[in-house]
Design an enzyme around this catalytic site. Structure first.
Site, mmCIF file in Angstrom:
data_model
loop_
_atom_site.group_PDB
_atom_site.id
_atom_site.type_symbol
_atom_site.label_atom_id
_atom_site.label_comp_id
_atom_site.label_asym_id
_atom_site.label_seq_id
_atom_site.Cartn_x
_atom_site.Cartn_y
_atom_site.Cartn_z
ATOM 1 C CB SER A 168 39.191 48.294 37.493
ATOM 2 O OG SER A 168 39.542 49.623 37.800
ATOM 3 C CD GLU B 215 34.007 50.920 48.165
ATOM 4 O OE1 GLU B 215 33.527 49.935 47.581
ATOM 5 O OE2 GLU B 215 34.541 50.884 49.272
ATOM 6 C CD1 TRP C 266 45.820 51.026 45.969
ATOM 7 C CD2 TRP C 266 45.998 52.676 47.482
ATOM 8 N NE1 TRP C 266 46.653 51.984 45.447
ATOM 9 C CE2 TRP C 266 46.772 53.003 46.348
ATOM 10 C CE3 TRP C 266 45.963 53.556 48.553
ATOM 11 C CZ2 TRP C 266 47.503 54.191 46.264
ATOM 12 C CZ3 TRP C 266 46.688 54.731 48.482
ATOM 13 C CH2 TRP C 266 47.438 55.039 47.347
ATOM 14 C CB ILE C 267 43.933 47.091 52.845
ATOM 15 C CG1 ILE C 267 44.242 46.210 51.615
ATOM 16 C CG2 ILE C 267 42.804 46.508 53.699
ATOM 17 C CD1 ILE C 267 43.178 46.206 50.517
ATOM 18 C CG ASN D 150 26.503 46.724 44.903
ATOM 19 O OD1 ASN D 150 27.001 47.595 44.182
ATOM 20 N ND2 ASN D 150 26.056 45.580 44.429
HETATM 21 C C1 LIG Z 1 42.101 56.059 49.405
HETATM 22 C C2 LIG Z 1 41.813 54.677 48.914
HETATM 23 C C3 LIG Z 1 41.223 53.746 49.760
HETATM 24 C C4 LIG Z 1 40.982 52.433 49.325
HETATM 25 N N1 LIG Z 1 40.473 51.498 50.204
HETATM 26 C C5 LIG Z 1 40.396 50.200 49.822
HETATM 27 C C6 LIG Z 1 40.039 49.185 50.770
HETATM 28 O O1 LIG Z 1 39.779 49.480 51.965
HETATM 29 N N2 LIG Z 1 39.995 47.887 50.347
HETATM 30 C C7 LIG Z 1 40.292 47.529 49.062
HETATM 31 O O2 LIG Z 1 40.230 46.349 48.762
HETATM 32 N N3 LIG Z 1 40.629 48.480 48.145
HETATM 33 C C8 LIG Z 1 40.704 49.793 48.494
HETATM 34 N N4 LIG Z 1 41.076 50.757 47.586
HETATM 35 C C9 LIG Z 1 41.446 50.355 46.217
HETATM 36 C C10 LIG Z 1 40.479 50.828 45.155
HETATM 37 O O3 LIG Z 1 39.284 50.098 45.226
HETATM 38 C C11 LIG Z 1 41.191 50.738 43.797
HETATM 39 O O4 LIG Z 1 42.151 51.776 43.762
HETATM 40 C C12 LIG Z 1 40.216 50.851 42.631
HETATM 41 O O5 LIG Z 1 39.417 49.705 42.514
HETATM 42 C C13 LIG Z 1 40.936 51.084 41.295
HETATM 43 O O6 LIG Z 1 41.936 50.141 41.130
HETATM 44 P P1 LIG Z 1 43.424 50.604 40.714
HETATM 45 O O7 LIG Z 1 43.838 51.699 41.626
HETATM 46 O O8 LIG Z 1 44.258 49.381 40.674
HETATM 47 O O9 LIG Z 1 43.272 51.242 39.280
HETATM 48 P P2 LIG Z 1 43.154 50.436 37.884
HETATM 49 O O10 LIG Z 1 42.138 49.377 37.990
HETATM 50 O O11 LIG Z 1 44.516 50.078 37.423
HETATM 51 O O12 LIG Z 1 42.580 51.588 36.945
HETATM 52 C C14 LIG Z 1 43.389 52.661 36.446
HETATM 53 C C15 LIG Z 1 42.530 53.439 35.442
HETATM 54 O O13 LIG Z 1 42.138 52.569 34.366
HETATM 55 C C16 LIG Z 1 40.741 52.603 34.221
HETATM 56 N N5 LIG Z 1 40.237 51.309 33.741
HETATM 57 C C17 LIG Z 1 40.337 50.088 34.337
HETATM 58 N N6 LIG Z 1 39.699 49.142 33.607
HETATM 59 C C18 LIG Z 1 39.166 49.788 32.524
HETATM 60 C C19 LIG Z 1 38.360 49.380 31.419
HETATM 61 N N7 LIG Z 1 37.953 48.112 31.277
HETATM 62 N N8 LIG Z 1 38.008 50.328 30.513
HETATM 63 C C20 LIG Z 1 38.388 51.613 30.663
HETATM 64 N N9 LIG Z 1 39.126 52.055 31.693
HETATM 65 C C21 LIG Z 1 39.505 51.167 32.619
HETATM 66 C C22 LIG Z 1 40.218 52.939 35.598
HETATM 67 O O14 LIG Z 1 38.890 53.439 35.543
HETATM 68 C C23 LIG Z 1 41.240 53.967 36.059
HETATM 69 O O15 LIG Z 1 40.918 55.206 35.499
HETATM 70 C C24 LIG Z 1 41.304 52.073 47.996
HETATM 71 C C25 LIG Z 1 41.869 53.024 47.140
HETATM 72 C C26 LIG Z 1 42.134 54.305 47.591
HETATM 73 C C27 LIG Z 1 42.780 55.294 46.650
#
Ligand SMILES: Cc1cc2nc3c(=O)[nH]c(=O)nc-3n(C[C@H](O)[C@H](O)[C@H](O)COP(=O)(O)OP(=O)(O)OC[C@H]3O[C@@H](n4cnc5c(N)ncnc54)[C@H](O)[C@@H]3O)c2cc1C
Length: 386
Positions: free
Chosen positions: A140, A365, A164-165, A242
């Site tokens: 995030s 996203e 997760w790419i 976006n």
């Molecule tokens: C199927 C899939 C495809 C993907 N494809 C791509 C891709 O092609 N390219 C790419 O770059 N990424 C990709 N992603 C990654 C995706 O963008 C991330 O999984 C996403 O941004 C969330 O990051 P994280 O999984 O590290 O969760 P975290 O950021 O660790 O979040 C875990 C939880 O904490 C919450 N949280 C985080 N910060 C806060 C806050 N400030 N306040 C309250 N709650 C919070 C989140 O909302 C979530 O509920 C993909 C992910 C999946 C599952």
């Protein structure tokens, strides 16, 4: 005949060309995706063989102008995303990663040379792209990424790990975001460059008909011309996100519509206590709630699409659409599954597959929480991310 999903005449807000585009994609999904999706999903397989057909339909980078791209409107792109996701989120995700993330990054921020080298091949489906922003420790909060690009003479040398790419193991080109002494910059990386390794993430319970990978960048050496000249700081990747988020606002409604129509059909056929399930008030309430949210969500998506085509769409408006439509779509898919009873837990029916996919869609996203914080900041003027 009653149109059981468009109850308020939303089609009357679409042009003949938009409806024709939608029909073309719907026919493709019916012919190529529906008959095979359960098999692909169970096998955990992304069907690379359907990429050429998607390219022929003009779906790859379809909203981009020039360089062999279809140059369609934002509403056209949204309608296509909805129809694809009625088939499966994994197939819509392929189109999003290829077109909205990888191609958009090069189209928005690339040099003429980078655009000419990659975009025509990507639009034709001859080259697949991926977009590497997320890392094991930076999701995030992509600003905390630790992948580094350092200068060595004229070259750039990239080191780090991405997670997760989407599509990375089958891609010919990766757009990789990395820290430099001048802030976050993007790099166009041919995936056969020494030091680039993509490892598929297995054992997923969601998005099984699509590929996500961990990428390791072990001293990946690139020429100076590999940097995207137009992207400076996190604005670069965010502008691409976006684009993809906008597609999701529409796409998830496809999963919701397919689940609703599946449950409606089942409820009309299935007798319990001597009456079709559809004849019970409790079932009707479920179906009505689904239809109401699908109609509201479609109006929302269309309004955002018209704003995007007018060039006035704002990021917080995309957040509103992504937050609402993902939240409602996953609730619809889960509720649809209850109407199917035990049969609903098999791959013979789509709702649980869609619901499981939407666990990913509501996470990537920008999660629900991230979009809530974006809207909270917009409404109150106070950022609450930290
Ligand atoms: C199927 C899939 C495809 C993907 N494809 C791509 C891709 O092609 N390219 C790419 O770059 N990424 C990709 N992603 C990654 C995706 O963008 C991330 O999984 C996403 O941004 C969330 O990051 P994280 O999984 O590290 O969760 P975290 O950021 O660790 O979040 C875990 C939880 O904490 C919450 N949280 C985080 N910060 C806060 C806050 N400030 N306040 C309250 N709650 C919070 C989140 O909302 C979530 O509920 C993909 C992910 C999946 C599952």
């Amino acid at each position: 005949m009653t149109d059981t999903s468009d109850l308020i005449g939303i089609d009357s807000l679409l042009t003949a060309s938009e409806i024709a585009l939608r029909t073309g994609v719907r026919d493709f999904v019916d012919a190529e995706i529906r008959p095979n999706i359960a098999r692909w999903y169970e096998a955990g397989e992304f069907p690379l063989e359907i990429v050429p057909a998607m390219a022929r339909l003009g779906l790859l980078g379809m909203h981009l102008e020039g360089y062999g791209c279809a140059g369609r409107s934002a509403v056209d792109y949204g309608l296509a995303a909805l129809e694809l996701e009625a088939g499966d989120s994994g197939l819509r995700t392929f189109v999003s990663v290829q077109g909205s993330l990888a191609m958009s990054a090069i189209h928005k921020h690339g040099s003429e040379e980078q655009k000419n080298e990659w975009l025509p091949r990507m639009a034709a489906g001859d080259a697949i792209g991926c977009f590497g922003l997320t890392e094991p420790g930076a999701g995030s909060d992509p600003g905390s990424m630790t992948t580094v690009a350092r200068r060595d003479g004229d070259d750039w040398v990239l080191t780090g790990t991405k997670r997760w790419i989407g599509l990375a193991s089958v891609a010919q080109v990766a757009v990789i975001w990395a820290q430099t002494t001048g802030g976050v910059r993007g790099f166009v990386v041919p995936t056969d460059t020494p030091g680039f390794t993509a490892t598929v993430i297995g054992q997923k319970l969601s998005m099984r008909a699509s590929i996500q990978c961990e990428i390791t960048l072990d001293n990946v050496r690139l020429p100076a011309a590999a940097m995207l000249p137009g992207a400076r700081g996190l604005r670069g990747p965010f502008e691409c996100l976006n684009e993809a988020r906008y597609g999701i606002v529409w796409g998830v409604l496809g999963a919701a519509r397919d689940s609703y129509l599946t449950a409606l059909d089942y409820a009309q056929q299935r007798l319990q206590f001597g009456t079709p399930l559809a004849g019970y008030q409790l079932t009707q309430q479920k179906l009505v709630n689904m239809a109401v949210e699908i109609n509201k969500g479609t109006l929302l998506a269309l309004q955002l699409g018209r704003l995007k085509d007018a060039g006035t769409l704002q990021p917080h408006q995309i957040s509103l659409g992504k937050l609402n439509n993902c939240r409602e779509a996953i609730a619809i898919c889960r509720e649809a599954r209850t109407i199917l009873g035990g049969n609903g837990i098999t791959l013979d029916y789509s709702p649980l597959r869609h619901a499981n996919n939407l666990e990913s869609v509501r996470t990537y996203e920008g999660t629900d929480e991230v979009h809530t914080l974006i809207l909270g900041q917009h409404i109150t003027g106070i950022p609450a991310f930290h």
